[in-house]
Each structure stands twice: as structure tokens, then as C-alpha cells.
Design a protein around this motif. Structure first.
Motif, PDB file in Angstrom:
ATOM      1  N   GLN A   1       0.803  -1.217   0.000  1.00 32.35           N
ATOM      2  CA  GLN A   1       0.000   0.000   0.000  1.00 32.35           C
ATOM      3  C   GLN A   1       0.843   1.278   0.000  1.00 32.35           C
ATOM      4  OE1 GLN A   1      -3.376   0.099  -0.426  1.00 32.35           O
ATOM      5  NE2 GLN A   1      -3.019  -2.069  -0.835  1.00 32.35           N
ATOM      6  N   THR A   2       2.016   1.227   0.621  1.00 33.35           N
ATOM      7  CA  THR A   2       2.867   2.420   0.645  1.00 33.35           C
ATOM      8  C   THR A   2       3.380   2.763  -0.741  1.00 33.35           C
ATOM      9  OG1 THR A   2       3.538   1.958   2.927  1.00 33.35           O
ATOM     10  CG2 THR A   2       4.929   3.461   1.657  1.00 33.35           C
ATOM     11  N   LYS A   3       3.879   1.758  -1.450  1.00 30.85           N
ATOM     12  CA  LYS A   3       4.358   1.982  -2.820  1.00 30.85           C
ATOM     13  C   LYS A   3       3.216   2.428  -3.719  1.00 30.85           C
ATOM     14  CE  LYS A   3       8.795   0.809  -2.836  1.00 30.85           C
ATOM     15  NZ  LYS A   3       9.871   1.712  -3.303  1.00 30.85           N
ATOM     16  N   LYS A   4       2.058   1.822  -3.528  1.00 27.35           N
ATOM     17  CA  LYS A   4       0.893   2.219  -4.320  1.00 27.35           C
ATOM     18  C   LYS A   4       0.546   3.682  -4.052  1.00 27.35           C
ATOM     19  CE  LYS A   4      -3.993   1.332  -5.169  1.00 27.35           C
ATOM     20  NZ  LYS A   4      -5.212   0.599  -4.797  1.00 27.35           N
ATOM     21  N   ALA A   5       0.654   4.112  -2.800  1.00 22.46           N
ATOM     22  CA  ALA A   5       0.334   5.495  -2.452  1.00 22.46           C
ATOM     23  C   ALA A   5       1.312   6.477  -3.089  1.00 22.46           C
ATOM     24  CB  ALA A   5       0.325   5.668  -0.931  1.00 22.46           C
ATOM     25  N   VAL A   6       2.594   6.079  -3.225  1.00 24.90           N
ATOM     26  CA  VAL A   6       3.570   6.939  -3.905  1.00 24.90           C
ATOM     27  C   VAL A   6       3.168   7.108  -5.370  1.00 24.90           C
ATOM     28  CG1 VAL A   6       5.969   7.141  -4.665  1.00 24.90           C
ATOM     29  CG2 VAL A   6       5.469   6.372  -2.343  1.00 24.90           C
ATOM     30  N   VAL A   7       2.707   6.030  -5.989  1.00 22.35           N
ATOM     31  CA  VAL A   7       2.200   6.127  -7.364  1.00 22.35           C
ATOM     32  C   VAL A   7       0.990   7.049  -7.401  1.00 22.35           C
ATOM     33  CG1 VAL A   7       1.187   4.860  -9.305  1.00 22.35           C
ATOM     34  CG2 VAL A   7       3.038   3.817  -7.970  1.00 22.35           C
TER      35      VAL A   7
ATOM     36  N   ALA B   1      -3.916   9.121  -1.047  1.00 23.27           N
ATOM     37  CA  ALA B   1      -2.507   8.885  -0.725  1.00 23.27           C
ATOM     38  C   ALA B   1      -2.171   9.415   0.667  1.00 23.27           C
ATOM     39  CB  ALA B   1      -1.620   9.544  -1.776  1.00 23.27           C
ATOM     40  N   ARG B   2      -2.669  10.601   0.995  1.00 27.66           N
ATOM     41  CA  ARG B   2      -2.349  11.200   2.296  1.00 27.66           C
ATOM     42  C   ARG B   2      -2.831  10.328   3.451  1.00 27.66           C
ATOM     43  NH1 ARG B   2      -4.119  17.286   3.943  1.00 27.66           N
ATOM     44  NH2 ARG B   2      -6.194  16.322   3.881  1.00 27.66           N
ATOM     45  N   ALA B   3      -3.993   9.718   3.281  1.00 26.89           N
ATOM     46  CA  ALA B   3      -4.527   8.838   4.331  1.00 26.89           C
ATOM     47  C   ALA B   3      -3.565   7.680   4.603  1.00 26.89           C
ATOM     48  CB  ALA B   3      -5.904   8.307   3.924  1.00 26.89           C
ATOM     49  N   VAL B   4      -2.998   7.116   3.543  1.00 26.71           N
ATOM     50  CA  VAL B   4      -2.039   6.012   3.702  1.00 26.71           C
ATOM     51  C   VAL B   4      -0.768   6.508   4.373  1.00 26.71           C
ATOM     52  CG1 VAL B   4      -0.604   4.314   2.484  1.00 26.71           C
ATOM     53  CG2 VAL B   4      -2.951   4.752   1.710  1.00 26.71           C
ATOM     54  N   PHE B   5      -0.252   7.633   3.905  1.00 25.48           N
ATOM     55  CA  PHE B   5       1.006   8.160   4.439  1.00 25.48           C
ATOM     56  C   PHE B   5       0.886   8.552   5.907  1.00 25.48           C
ATOM     57  CE2 PHE B   5       1.857   9.499  -0.163  1.00 25.48           C
ATOM     58  CZ  PHE B   5       2.577   8.351  -0.413  1.00 25.48           C
ATOM     59  N   ARG B   6      -0.265   9.072   6.292  1.00 23.91           N
ATOM     60  CA  ARG B   6      -0.464   9.416   7.704  1.00 23.91           C
ATOM     61  C   ARG B   6      -0.449   8.170   8.576  1.00 23.91           C
ATOM     62  NH1 ARG B   6      -5.139  14.180   7.344  1.00 23.91           N
ATOM     63  NH2 ARG B   6      -3.666  15.941   7.279  1.00 23.91           N
TER      64      ARG B   6
END
Length: 268
Positions: free
Chosen positions: A80-86, A110-115
Motif C-alpha cells: 500500500q505504501t508503494k501504491k500510495a507513492v504512485v 494517498a495522504r490517508a495512507v502516508f499518515r
């Protein structure tokens, strides 16, 4: 397998050094090999870099397709982190194409994942994109408030690259409202940040935005000076922009030499 991975690593170097044509050519060959060998994670990585390279080449439709493929592959990998960078790059692409609702949706996702994962610079990048998209839709006051909050966080966490982008966005939003004094103040801070900080180097994941951000305040300050008939000052900003552009070009030339050396060593 080793040959395909080596080619992918070389293509990534080409892309990071803004050698877009070389990166695109090599990646176009590599993705097929990786897909055939069912190396899903590596294929996702290659398609992501290919999508970023296509953005730089202004091949928007191709970039969108490659980023979508990379996102799907990372989803299959449950990364999910790599996907969020995409997803962040999908947000940047859509905002720059004027698709603000789509861009905001990507950025929020993406921000939801990164947080959740504690990825600080990526969280700040997503917040900047949301502020930039809001500014472009005409809601300047709301955008400026949001961007100032992100700017404060960027300085708090010493993320000067994101601070530069926020200052550029604040300056542009202020200029659109006719507040040239506040616009000039923001752009002057951006120039000072660019010229005084050795640490202001492009982050690997967001190099495109950072490189373009370095030149933006010089150009905007020249426009403001011309509007106020400060011709000599305007020319000064133009010359400083040229100097900055030349510096980036020289870095690219040194990078090309480095890439050639790396390619030769891997091919040996």
C-alpha cells in the motif's frame, strides 16, 4: 533475471538524471521482460518510473496508463505504501492537466495512507497538492490558509523542498487575487530558500516538481517587477533564473557522465 534488473537500475538512474529519452527507451524494453518473467514487484517499479518519465516528456496519456498499471501491480503485491507513492504522482498529473477533482481525490487517498504509515515528506506533498488544486479552482483564501499550514509543517520537519513548493503556490495565489505585495514576499522567500540552502536537493520520488519549483519564483518575481515598471529589477531576476537553469543543466551533464560510467560497469 539479473540482466533485466540491471537494465531497470540503469533506467532509474537515467530517469533521475533527467535523461528521459534514454530512460524511456530502456524501460520500454524492460517492462515486457519483467512481465514475461512474472516479476510483479519489479514490473510495478519499472512502470512507475516509466510513468514518471512520460510526465517529464509531456506524454500525459501514456503516463496515466503506466501509473495505473503500476498502481494495480502494487495492489496485487499488497504494497500500500508503494501504491500510495504512485497515487501521489497520479494526483500531480491530474492537477497539472486541470482535472482538479480527480487530482484531489488521488491526493486525499494517498495522504490517508502516508499518515497511517508515518511517511512525513509524502504526507506534506499530498497536503501541498490539495492546496495547489484548491488554489487553481479559484478558492484563493482557503488555499492560502491550507498552504500556510503545510508550509509551517514543512519548516518544522525541515522539509525545505516542500516549503519551496508551498511558497510558490502561495505567491501565485496571492498574485491572482491582486495582492502583489504578499505574492512578492512569498516568491522572495522561495528564492532565498533556493539560493541559500545546499540541502534543497530534489527528493527521489518528487524530483519533477522540485526541479520546476526552483525556477518558478525567479520568473514570477520578474513578472511582478515588470507590472510595476521596475524594469532593471525584472532583468535581474531573469538573469538569476538563467543562472539557476544553467546550474541545473551542468548538473545534468555531470549526471550523464555518471550514468555512462554506471552503465559501463554494469555491462562489464
Amino acid at each position: 533475471h539479473k540482466s533485466a534488473i540491471a537494465d531497470l537500475e540503469i533506467a532509474e538512474i537515467y530517469s533521475e538524471l533527467h535523461l528521459s529519452d534514454e530512460a524511456h527507451e530502456l524501460l520500454s524494453r524492460v517492462v515486457g521482460k519483467l512481465s514475461a518473467m512474472k516479476m510483479q514487484s519489479e514490473e510495478a517499479r519499472a512502470r512507475f518510473v516509466l510513468g514518471k518519465t512520460a510526465i517529464r516528456q509531456r506524454k500525459s496519456t501514456f503516463a496515466r496508463k503506466e501509473l495505473e498499471k503500476a498502481s494495480r501491480l502494487y495492489e496485487l503485491e499488497k504494497n500500500q505504501t508503494k501504491k500510495a507513492v504512485v497515487t501521489i504522482h497520479q494526483a500531480l498529473l491530474e492537477v497539472n492537466l486541470g482535472n482538479y477533482d480527480a487530482g484531489r481525490e488521488f491526493a486525499k487517498r494517498a495522504r490517508a495512507v502516508f499518515r497511517r504509515t508515518g511517511n512525513r515528506i509524502e504526507t506534506l506533498m499530498a497536503s501541498w497538492i490539495l492546496g495547489e488544486a484548491t488554489a487553481r479552482t479559484g478558492n484563493a483564501a482557503r488555499a492560502i490558509r491550507s498552504l500556510h499550514e503545510t508550509l509551517a509543517d514543512a519548516f518544522t520537519f525541515e522539509q525545505k523542498q516542500v516549503a519551496l513548493l508551498c511558497l510558490n503556490s502561495i505567491g501565485t495565489a496571492q498574485a491572482k487575487t491582486g495582492n502583489l505585495k504578499e505574492a512578492e514576499k512569498a516568491f522572495l522567500r522561495a528564492v532565498s530558500l533556493t539560493e541559500s540552502s545546499r540541502a534543497l536537493l530534489p527528493g527521489e520520488e518528487f524530483k519533477i516538481a522540485f526541479i520546476e519549483g526552483k525556477l518558478e519564483p525567479f520568473n514570477q518575481l520578474a513578472k511582478i517587477a515588470l507590472k510595476q515598471n521596475r524594469v532593471e529589477e525584472a532583468f535581474g531576476f531573469v538573469e538569476r533564473a538563467k543562472s539557476r537553469s544553467l546550474l541545473e543543466m551542468m548538473n545534468g551533464v555531470r549526471g550523464a557522465a555518471k550514468a555512462s560510467t554506471v552503465y559501463s560497469s554494469k555491462a562489464a
